[in-house]
Design a protein around this motif. Structure first.
Motif, short mmCIF file in Angstrom:
data_model
loop_
_atom_site.label_atom_id
_atom_site.label_comp_id
_atom_site.label_asym_id
_atom_site.label_seq_id
_atom_site.Cartn_x
_atom_site.Cartn_y
_atom_site.Cartn_z
N PHE A 145 -1.31 18.11 8.14
CA PHE A 145 -0.33 18.76 7.23
C PHE A 145 -0.85 20.01 6.57
N GLU A 146 -1.89 20.60 7.16
CA GLU A 146 -2.46 21.93 7.10
C GLU A 146 -2.51 22.31 5.69
N GLY A 147 -3.04 21.16 4.78
CA GLY A 147 -3.53 21.65 3.34
C GLY A 147 -3.87 20.26 2.76
N LYS A 148 -3.61 20.48 1.34
CA LYS A 148 -4.11 19.34 0.67
C LYS A 148 -3.28 17.93 0.73
N VAL A 149 -4.39 16.78 1.23
CA VAL A 149 -3.75 15.57 1.44
C VAL A 149 -4.41 14.66 0.05
N ASN A 150 -3.71 13.73 -0.55
CA ASN A 150 -4.10 12.99 -1.32
C ASN A 150 -4.79 11.86 -0.59
N LYS A 151 -6.03 11.20 -0.86
CA LYS A 151 -6.52 10.28 -0.14
C LYS A 151 -7.07 9.21 -1.01
N ILE A 152 -6.63 7.78 -0.55
CA ILE A 152 -6.92 6.67 -1.39
C ILE A 152 -7.66 5.55 -0.28
N LEU A 153 -8.80 5.17 -0.82
CA LEU A 153 -9.42 4.04 -0.25
C LEU A 153 -9.36 2.71 -0.88
N THR A 154 -9.04 1.67 -0.36
CA THR A 154 -8.61 0.63 -1.37
C THR A 154 -9.23 -0.72 -0.23
N GLY A 155 -8.89 -1.90 -0.40
CA GLY A 155 -9.38 -2.98 0.12
C GLY A 155 -10.87 -3.68 -0.29
N GLY A 156 -11.16 -4.87 0.00
CA GLY A 156 -12.33 -5.44 -0.41
C GLY A 156 -13.60 -4.79 -0.02
N LEU A 172 2.53 6.24 -7.18
CA LEU A 172 1.30 6.50 -7.99
C LEU A 172 0.82 7.87 -7.69
N PHE A 173 1.06 8.22 -6.41
CA PHE A 173 0.23 9.65 -6.07
C PHE A 173 1.27 10.61 -5.47
N ASP A 174 0.67 11.85 -5.42
CA ASP A 174 1.20 12.85 -4.57
C ASP A 174 1.45 12.78 -3.30
N ASP A 206 0.76 -1.19 0.08
CA ASP A 206 0.13 0.03 0.01
C ASP A 206 0.74 1.39 -0.04
N ALA A 207 1.71 1.28 1.04
CA ALA A 207 2.69 2.30 1.08
C ALA A 207 3.39 2.64 -0.30
N ILE A 208 4.14 1.61 -0.72
CA ILE A 208 4.74 2.03 -1.92
C ILE A 208 3.98 2.27 -3.39
N ALA A 209 2.87 1.72 -3.23
CA ALA A 209 1.83 2.26 -4.21
C ALA A 209 1.54 3.57 -4.22
N GLY A 210 1.20 3.96 -2.92
CA GLY A 210 0.93 5.25 -2.46
C GLY A 210 2.00 6.31 -2.87
N LYS A 211 3.20 5.72 -2.70
CA LYS A 211 4.63 6.74 -3.01
C LYS A 211 4.78 6.93 -4.32
#
Length: 258
Positions: free
Chosen positions: A214-225, A122-124, A115-120
């Motif tokens: 982070f006081e600003g925009k955060v990229n948010k991903i929901l995953t899993g079954g 594939l996303f900002d 999850d963490a490596i894909a987040g790093k």
């Protein structure tokens, strides 16, 4: 040429087997994570392979991430019988292309790493990943894409099972769609509503907490079954049910597939 890679995520509830072609997930199949289910899945795997027109000679490699060590041998055997090659199990000798602010990196499970490596990659950043599996996992990457911590919570299916097992009268139920109302008017509706909106509350409050960090925009991903259940109510999140498989594939590329 029709070359492909097999990527496997063996979780506590299901084992997902993904076929990657040209760096993209082409198809996947899910098998319950039990020894009987895996041992009895050869014909299903062969049909899956036939349907996708997969040739053993075109299989270039693969990688298995497992959080259920007792199933590892059965998974390796199934894939060897179906595809003619042994697929390795990922362990802590592999290179993981992410910095981690954790006490013991060897304790971080393969699914969390994926999850963490894909987040790093594939996303900002900064990034919040919520993985709704057997255990709901919150993963946070900071502005420098460092994995700075995680939080665990019982997943939807775990809560459902616990309510049945720990009470005398509550029935065994499932949650496969959004409840129509916040309050139930019968036992089943009340159980489903409580679990759905309780999990939604966890998702939304976690989002607020990470925004504050982070006081600003955060990229948010929901995953899993169970992530697709919340697509209409967690609209600040990107829904990607296949994030773990994509992360394992990226680990494969960093270690084997170059």
């Amino acid at each position: 040429m029709n070359k492909y890679v097999l990527i496997v995520d063996c979780g506590n509830t299901n084992t997902s087997i993904g076929v990657f072609k040209e760096n993209k997930l082409y198809s996947r199949i899910d098998i319950p994570s039990s020894i009987d289910a895996i041992n009895g899945s050869l014909s299903r795997m062969l049909n899956f392979k036939k349907k996708l027109l997969l040739d053993d000679e075109e299989l270039t490699g693969g990688l298995i991430s497992s959080v259920v060590p007792s199933l590892n041998k059965a998974i390796i055997t199934l894939l060897k019988e179906a595809f003619g090659k042994s697929i390795p199990i990922m362990d802590n000798t592999y290179f993981f292309d992410i910095k981690m602010d954790v006490n013991n990196p060897n304790e971080v499970g393969g699914d969390l790493l994926a999850d963490a490596i894909a987040g790093k990659k594939l996303f900002d950043a900064p990034t919040l990943i919520i993985d709704l599996g057997t255990i709901t996992k919150l993963i946070v990457l900071d502005k420098n894409k460092k994995f700075i911590g995680t939080s665990f919570f019982p997943g939807v299916e775990t809560c459902l099972k616990s309510m049945k097992e720990k009470t005398a009268l509550l029935p065994e139920i499932s949650l496969n769609k959004r409840p129509k109302k916040f309050l139930g008017n019968n036992t089943v509706d009340a159980m489903q509503s409580g679990l759905y909106y309780g999990t939604l509350g966890l998702i939304k409050y976690s989002s607020i907490m990470v925004d504050d960090m982070f006081e600003g925009k955060v990229n948010k991903i929901l995953t899993g079954g169970n992530s697709i259940l919340f697509k209409n109510d967690a609209n600040e999140f990107i829904i990607d049910e296949n994030l773990v498989l994509k992360g394992i594939y990226l680990i494969y590329l960093d270690n084997i597939g170059k």
